[in-house]
Design a protein around this motif. Structure first.
Motif, mmCIF file in Angstrom:
data_model
loop_
_atom_site.group_PDB
_atom_site.id
_atom_site.type_symbol
_atom_site.label_atom_id
_atom_site.label_comp_id
_atom_site.label_asym_id
_atom_site.label_seq_id
_atom_site.Cartn_x
_atom_site.Cartn_y
_atom_site.Cartn_z
ATOM 1 N N GLU A 156 0.809 -1.217 0.000
ATOM 2 C CA GLU A 156 0.000 0.000 0.000
ATOM 3 C C GLU A 156 0.845 1.270 0.000
ATOM 4 O O GLU A 156 0.343 2.364 -0.288
ATOM 5 C CB GLU A 156 -0.928 0.008 1.206
ATOM 6 N N MET A 157 2.150 1.157 0.260
ATOM 7 C CA MET A 157 3.034 2.316 0.329
ATOM 8 C C MET A 157 3.766 2.597 -0.984
ATOM 9 O O MET A 157 4.535 3.559 -1.067
ATOM 10 C CB MET A 157 4.062 2.128 1.458
ATOM 11 N N VAL A 158 3.535 1.788 -1.994
ATOM 12 C CA VAL A 158 4.309 1.879 -3.230
ATOM 13 C C VAL A 158 3.428 2.353 -4.380
ATOM 14 O O VAL A 158 2.420 1.709 -4.704
ATOM 15 C CB VAL A 158 4.945 0.523 -3.592
ATOM 16 N N ILE A 159 3.813 3.460 -5.020
ATOM 17 C CA ILE A 159 3.128 3.915 -6.229
ATOM 18 C C ILE A 159 3.664 3.147 -7.429
ATOM 19 O O ILE A 159 2.911 2.534 -8.182
ATOM 20 C CB ILE A 159 3.319 5.433 -6.445
ATOM 21 N N THR A 160 4.974 3.215 -7.618
ATOM 22 C CA THR A 160 5.665 2.396 -8.610
ATOM 23 C C THR A 160 6.963 1.908 -7.991
ATOM 24 O O THR A 160 7.477 2.483 -7.021
ATOM 25 C CB THR A 160 5.985 3.156 -9.914
ATOM 26 N N LEU A 161 7.508 0.856 -8.595
ATOM 27 C CA LEU A 161 8.754 0.268 -8.120
ATOM 28 C C LEU A 161 9.684 0.094 -9.313
ATOM 29 O O LEU A 161 9.291 -0.461 -10.336
ATOM 30 C CB LEU A 161 8.468 -1.086 -7.466
ATOM 31 N N VAL A 162 10.909 0.594 -9.186
ATOM 32 C CA VAL A 162 11.942 0.405 -10.207
ATOM 33 C C VAL A 162 13.101 -0.324 -9.549
ATOM 34 O O VAL A 162 13.668 0.169 -8.566
ATOM 35 C CB VAL A 162 12.430 1.744 -10.789
ATOM 36 N N VAL A 163 13.455 -1.502 -10.058
ATOM 37 C CA VAL A 163 14.541 -2.275 -9.450
ATOM 38 C C VAL A 163 15.576 -2.638 -10.506
ATOM 39 O O VAL A 163 15.247 -3.220 -11.538
ATOM 40 C CB VAL A 163 14.020 -3.539 -8.729
ATOM 41 N N ASN A 164 16.810 -2.261 -10.228
ATOM 42 C CA ASN A 164 17.929 -2.642 -11.082
ATOM 43 C C ASN A 164 18.694 -3.792 -10.443
ATOM 44 O O ASN A 164 19.302 -3.638 -9.394
ATOM 45 C CB ASN A 164 18.881 -1.457 -11.287
ATOM 46 N N GLU A 165 18.576 -4.965 -11.030
ATOM 47 C CA GLU A 165 19.354 -6.150 -10.692
ATOM 48 C C GLU A 165 19.445 -6.433 -9.192
ATOM 49 O O GLU A 165 20.525 -6.386 -8.599
ATOM 50 C CB GLU A 165 20.738 -6.040 -11.318
ATOM 51 N N PRO A 166 18.306 -6.739 -8.572
ATOM 52 C CA PRO A 166 18.336 -7.088 -7.149
ATOM 53 C C PRO A 166 19.095 -8.394 -6.923
ATOM 54 O O PRO A 166 19.039 -9.316 -7.741
ATOM 55 C CB PRO A 166 16.856 -7.251 -6.802
ATOM 56 N N ALA A 167 19.787 -8.462 -5.788
ATOM 57 C CA ALA A 167 20.569 -9.659 -5.459
ATOM 58 C C ALA A 167 19.682 -10.703 -4.772
ATOM 59 O O ALA A 167 20.034 -11.254 -3.725
ATOM 60 C CB ALA A 167 21.732 -9.265 -4.566
ATOM 61 N N ALA A 168 18.530 -10.987 -5.379
ATOM 62 C CA ALA A 168 17.527 -11.882 -4.780
ATOM 63 C C ALA A 168 17.752 -13.314 -5.251
ATOM 64 O O ALA A 168 16.946 -13.894 -5.983
ATOM 65 C CB ALA A 168 16.127 -11.397 -5.142
ATOM 66 N N ALA A 169 18.850 -13.904 -4.785
ATOM 67 C CA ALA A 169 19.234 -15.235 -5.247
ATOM 68 C C ALA A 169 18.208 -16.299 -4.880
ATOM 69 O O ALA A 169 18.140 -17.352 -5.524
ATOM 70 C CB ALA A 169 20.593 -15.597 -4.680
ATOM 71 N N GLY A 170 17.397 -16.050 -3.849
ATOM 72 C CA GLY A 170 16.380 -17.023 -3.453
ATOM 73 C C GLY A 170 15.395 -17.354 -4.558
ATOM 74 O O GLY A 170 14.802 -18.448 -4.568
ATOM 75 N N LEU A 171 15.219 -16.438 -5.497
ATOM 76 C CA LEU A 171 14.296 -16.681 -6.612
ATOM 77 C C LEU A 171 14.788 -17.782 -7.543
ATOM 78 O O LEU A 171 14.000 -18.336 -8.320
ATOM 79 C CB LEU A 171 14.095 -15.387 -7.413
ATOM 80 N N LEU A 172 16.082 -18.108 -7.479
ATOM 81 C CA LEU A 172 16.643 -19.106 -8.378
ATOM 82 C C LEU A 172 16.518 -20.528 -7.835
ATOM 83 O O LEU A 172 16.787 -21.483 -8.562
ATOM 84 C CB LEU A 172 18.117 -18.792 -8.647
ATOM 85 N N ALA A 173 16.129 -20.659 -6.575
ATOM 86 C CA ALA A 173 16.065 -21.985 -5.964
ATOM 87 C C ALA A 173 15.137 -22.909 -6.745
ATOM 88 O O ALA A 173 13.978 -22.570 -7.002
ATOM 89 C CB ALA A 173 15.586 -21.866 -4.519
#
Length: 310
Positions: A148-165
């Motif tokens: 609810e606090m986000v209007i838009t989100l821009v992310v450059n290359e997050p280090a979210a390695a958990g997504l690769l599991a």
């Protein structure tokens, strides 16, 4: 769909018909962004330094590892033309209190909650969030837990390695990525800061990256070494960001990669593209992982186009 931008391209798919005048502002710590006007606030029982410029709907900038609010100095004059722009230093980053025994840079869950607390302290109910690398990882946790606090989100290359599991080929990729960083972590554990900084830059950006950095950028890295040492010596489990968490992010999201970035980051963004409910994706040419610093004009153009289209 993946879009590609160059510095002076027309970004018609965002509704802007031509290049942004004056967007080719050099990024650097010497930029005239009111270095003497650094402010301080207390949130989550911690003091945070920040700078701000402009008026309008807020854009909050979240830096990556071995960086601080100064990383965004050259971007503030461009992004603040029609928005109130805030760049802050994350916990355990300069000029906030820093310690090798402090919060690790990779503690994205805590950094995400810090962002929520900072916005609350500033009286901001909703904001555009623009984030890079480890800061983008934190922004994902923030946007998932506080949609609810986000209007838009821009992310450059997050280090979210958990997504690769569990993804096909991910075990080999993660093993290669770990090997790439092994010498970096060892240098920081031994207290060899100069070697650790060089190895870190070249792990994410390729050979020669550290030498291409300006003296000011290398000083910024050195000023923030404590958070990297904390990463190397901490026994704190690394937080895992999952596809289910991404599905809770309701805000329109712009996903960004550098053209020459390591496959590791492209694969993470592949997964985010599959998981996020509303997203666009672009590839920035002539840039590796540190897109905002390596192709600032294209980065700013993409951010402004995306933010103003929502």
């Amino acid at each position: 769909m993946v879009f590609r931008l160059n510095c002076w391209s027309s970004v018609m798919h965002f509704g802007i018909k031509g290049p942004l005048a004056g967007v080719a502002l050099a990024v650097g710590l010497s930029s005239p962004v009111m270095a003497d006007n650094v402010k301080e606030l207390r949130a989550a029982d911690t003091k945070f330094a920040y700078v701000e410029a402009g008026k309008g709907d807020p854009i909050v900038l979240v830096h990556g590892g071995l960086q601080d609010y100064r990383f965004w100095n050259g971007h503030l004059p461009v992004l603040s033309r029609n928005h109130r722009v805030i760049a802050y230093s994350r916990r355990n980053h300069f000029p906030n209190a820093t310690s090798k025994d402090g919060l690790p840079d990779a503690a994205a869950d805590v950094h995400g909650e810090d962002l929520a607390a900072i916005l609350a302290e500033l009286g901001i109910k909703r904001a555009h969030i623009v984030a890079h690398s480890a800061g983008a990882h934190a922004a994902l946790f923030f946007a998932s837990n506080h949609p609810e606090m986000v209007i838009t989100l821009v992310v450059n290359e997050p280090a979210a390695a958990g997504l690769l599991a569990g993804m096909p080929g991910s075990a080999e990729l993660l093993k290669e990525w770990g090997a790439r960083f092994a010498s970096t972590q060892e240098a920081f554990r031994k207290g060899d800061i100069d070697a650790g900084l060089r190895l870190f830059a070249e792990a994410v950006g390729g050979p020669g990256t550290y030498d291409r950095r300006s003296d000011a950028d290398r000083k910024m890295m050195s000023d923030n070494a404590a958070s990297a040492v904390a990463d190397a010596i901490s026994s704190r489990p690394r937080p895992v960001f999952t596809c289910e968490m991404a599905k809770r992010i309701s805000a329109p999201t712009l996903l960004m990669n550098g053209e020459r970035s390591p496959e590791f980051f492209h694969r993470i963004v592949d997964q985010l593209e599959k998981c996020l409910p509303e997203r666009r994706r672009i590839t920035i040419p002539d840039a590796s992982h540190t897109v905002p610093g390596e192709n600032a004009p294209a980065f700013d153009e993409a951010v402004i186009a995306f933010v103003t289209s929502h």
